[in-house]
Enzyme design. Structure first.
Site, PDB file in Angstrom:
ATOM      1  CG  ASP A   1      -2.046   0.993   1.111  1.00 25.49           C
ATOM      2  OD1 ASP A   1      -2.389   1.380  -0.025  1.00 25.49           O
ATOM      3  OD2 ASP A   1      -2.588   1.402   2.153  1.00 25.49           O
TER       4      ASP A   1
ATOM      5  CG  HIS B   1      -0.681   1.963  -9.273  1.00 24.12           C
ATOM      6  ND1 HIS B   1      -0.822   1.688  -7.936  1.00 24.12           N
ATOM      7  CD2 HIS B   1      -1.804   2.631  -9.641  1.00 24.12           C
ATOM      8  CE1 HIS B   1      -1.992   2.178  -7.521  1.00 24.12           C
ATOM      9  NE2 HIS B   1      -2.590   2.757  -8.529  1.00 24.12           N
TER      10      HIS B   1
ATOM     11  CG  LEU C   1       9.451 -17.064  -3.457  1.00 25.58           C
ATOM     12  CD1 LEU C   1       9.543 -17.050  -1.923  1.00 25.58           C
ATOM     13  CD2 LEU C   1       9.757 -15.660  -3.987  1.00 25.58           C
TER      14      LEU C   1
HETATM   15  C1  IPE Z   1      -5.469  -2.790  -0.091  1.00 25.34           C
HETATM   16  O1  IPE Z   1      -5.118  -1.449  -0.238  1.00 25.34           O
HETATM   17  C2  IPE Z   1      -5.419  -3.478  -1.405  1.00 25.34           C
HETATM   18  C3  IPE Z   1      -4.122  -3.604  -2.046  1.00 25.34           C
HETATM   19  C4  IPE Z   1      -2.971  -3.192  -1.601  1.00 25.34           C
HETATM   20  C5  IPE Z   1      -4.128  -4.289  -3.288  1.00 25.34           C
HETATM   21  P1  IPE Z   1      -6.212  -0.301  -0.337  1.00 25.34           P
HETATM   22  O2  IPE Z   1      -5.467   0.960  -0.457  1.00 25.34           O
HETATM   23  O3  IPE Z   1      -7.173  -0.602  -1.437  1.00 25.34           O
HETATM   24  O4  IPE Z   1      -6.957  -0.408   1.053  1.00 25.34           O
HETATM   25  P2  IPE Z   1      -7.944   0.619   1.762  1.00 25.34           P
HETATM   26  O5  IPE Z   1      -9.071   0.838   0.820  1.00 25.34           O
HETATM   27  O6  IPE Z   1      -7.191   1.879   2.015  1.00 25.34           O
HETATM   28  O7  IPE Z   1      -8.343  -0.050   3.030  1.00 25.34           O
HETATM   29  C1  IPE Z   2      -1.789   0.162  -3.304  1.00 22.41           C
HETATM   30  O1  IPE Z   2      -1.524   1.511  -3.324  1.00 22.41           O
HETATM   31  C2  IPE Z   2      -1.983  -0.401  -4.686  1.00 22.41           C
HETATM   32  C3  IPE Z   2      -3.365  -0.833  -4.977  1.00 22.41           C
HETATM   33  C4  IPE Z   2      -4.356  -0.826  -4.135  1.00 22.41           C
HETATM   34  C5  IPE Z   2      -3.609  -1.320  -6.313  1.00 22.41           C
HETATM   35  P1  IPE Z   2      -2.698   2.587  -3.314  1.00 22.41           P
HETATM   36  O2  IPE Z   2      -3.077   2.857  -4.723  1.00 22.41           O
HETATM   37  O3  IPE Z   2      -3.805   2.147  -2.440  1.00 22.41           O
HETATM   38  O4  IPE Z   2      -1.961   3.834  -2.712  1.00 22.41           O
HETATM   39  P2  IPE Z   2      -2.557   4.883  -1.671  1.00 22.41           P
HETATM   40  O5  IPE Z   2      -3.049   4.109  -0.480  1.00 22.41           O
HETATM   41  O6  IPE Z   2      -3.660   5.614  -2.353  1.00 22.41           O
HETATM   42  O7  IPE Z   2      -1.392   5.757  -1.349  1.00 22.41           O
HETATM   43 MG    MG Z   3      -4.152   2.411  -0.456  1.00 20.40          MG
END
Ligand code: IPE
Ligand code: IPE
Ligand code: MG
Length: 263
Positions: free
Chosen positions: A26, A43, A137
């Protein structure tokens, strides 16, 4: 070939090294925002961290790594972001599959893949087939995955078995349900990491993380490198896992008693 002595002496695992690490990757969007760039730049940058964590897992002797790439809830994001994530998944599969194969990594995608574009499903199947025999792995990528989805699909399978007359409801227990979840053949996550500063599970592996050690890092995923991951692994190495026992019991009797508790 398995010999009699292998059976008598099952593999001994170093309890300081997690056999299975699960990571919520995240913080990509915030990483990009801090730099005045579109969320999707985060990303793209995050793919480098995936490489670093995969390599470090191999180096440290982790057997299974499960990465949360796209949750069942992420479909709610703006269409353009979802589309770019799908494209990125496609290109990463193309560019990384050969490298993973050369490094002895077995790739598996968990989640409801039927919702993905046909072409992506095909590419996933190809990458899985290419790497199927690798043993260094196990890399599981959770895509369109949700912990609740996983439990529901397992329950549905059990219900079908009951309906077919193969299973009596009284026979349903934790083991039988766990056997129908997404990765029944692999150990449950020992270490559950979330990067990006939030302290929540966001519907990642729910059933299987019942006894995982949790580790929350403030580092945003694109900045999460081998050193940051190493810190999480080192932190894990210092923990005492008790599985309901007392600390004294664990010190006196590991690993046999703990093994019998987690069965
Ligand atoms: C969780 O992250 C999903 C992934 C990392 C793929 P999110 O950024 O979507 O989670 P919330 O919505 O903040 O809880
Ligand atoms: C996690 O990073 C990746 C996915 C959920 C695909 P985020 O896109 O949720 O990044 P933040 O939380 O908005 O910084
Ligand atoms: Mg996020």
């Amino acid at each position: 070939m398995e010999t009699a002595s292998d059976v008598a002496h099952p593999p001994v695992f170093d309890p300081r090294v997690p056999r299975h690490v699960a990571i919520i990757m995240d913080g990509n969007g915030r990483w990009a925002k801090q730099r005045g760039r579109p969320r999707t730049a985060g990303h793209r940058e995050g793919v480098k961290s995936v490489r670093a964590v995969v390599e470090e897992s191999v180096r440290r002797g982790v057997e299974t790594l499960t990465l949360f790439a796209f949750s069942s809830e992420n479909w709610r994001r703006p269409r353009t972001e979802v589309n770019i994530l799908m494209e990125l998944f496609m290109t990463a599969l193309r560019s990384e599959a050969r490298r993973l194969n050369e490094n002895g990594v077995c790739l598996r995608v968990i989640g409801e893949r039927g919702a993905f574009p046909e072409k992506l499903q095909q590419r996933i199947a190809e990458a899985e087939a290419l790497t199927a025999d690798n043993t260094r792995l196990n890399l599981q990528v959770a895509a369109n995955y949700g912990g609740r989805w996983d439990i529901v699909q397992a329950v549905r399978q059990l219900a079908l078995d009951v309906q077919a007359g193969w299973l009596d409801p009284s026979q349903i227990d934790e083991r039988r349900l766990a056997d129908r979840l997404s990765f029944p053949d692999l150990p449950e996550p020992d270490l559950f990491i979330r990067t990006g500063g939030e302290q929540r599970l966001s519907n990642f592996v729910l059933w299987q993380s019942a006894y995982s050690e949790l580790y929350f890092s403030d580092v945003l995923w694109p900045d999460f490198d081998a050193a940051a991951y190493g810190q999480a692994l080192d932190d894990y190495a210092r923990r005492q896992r008790r599985f309901g026992l007392t600390g004294d019991q664990v010190e006196q009797t590991v690993p046999a008693l703990v093994d019998s508790c987690v069965g």
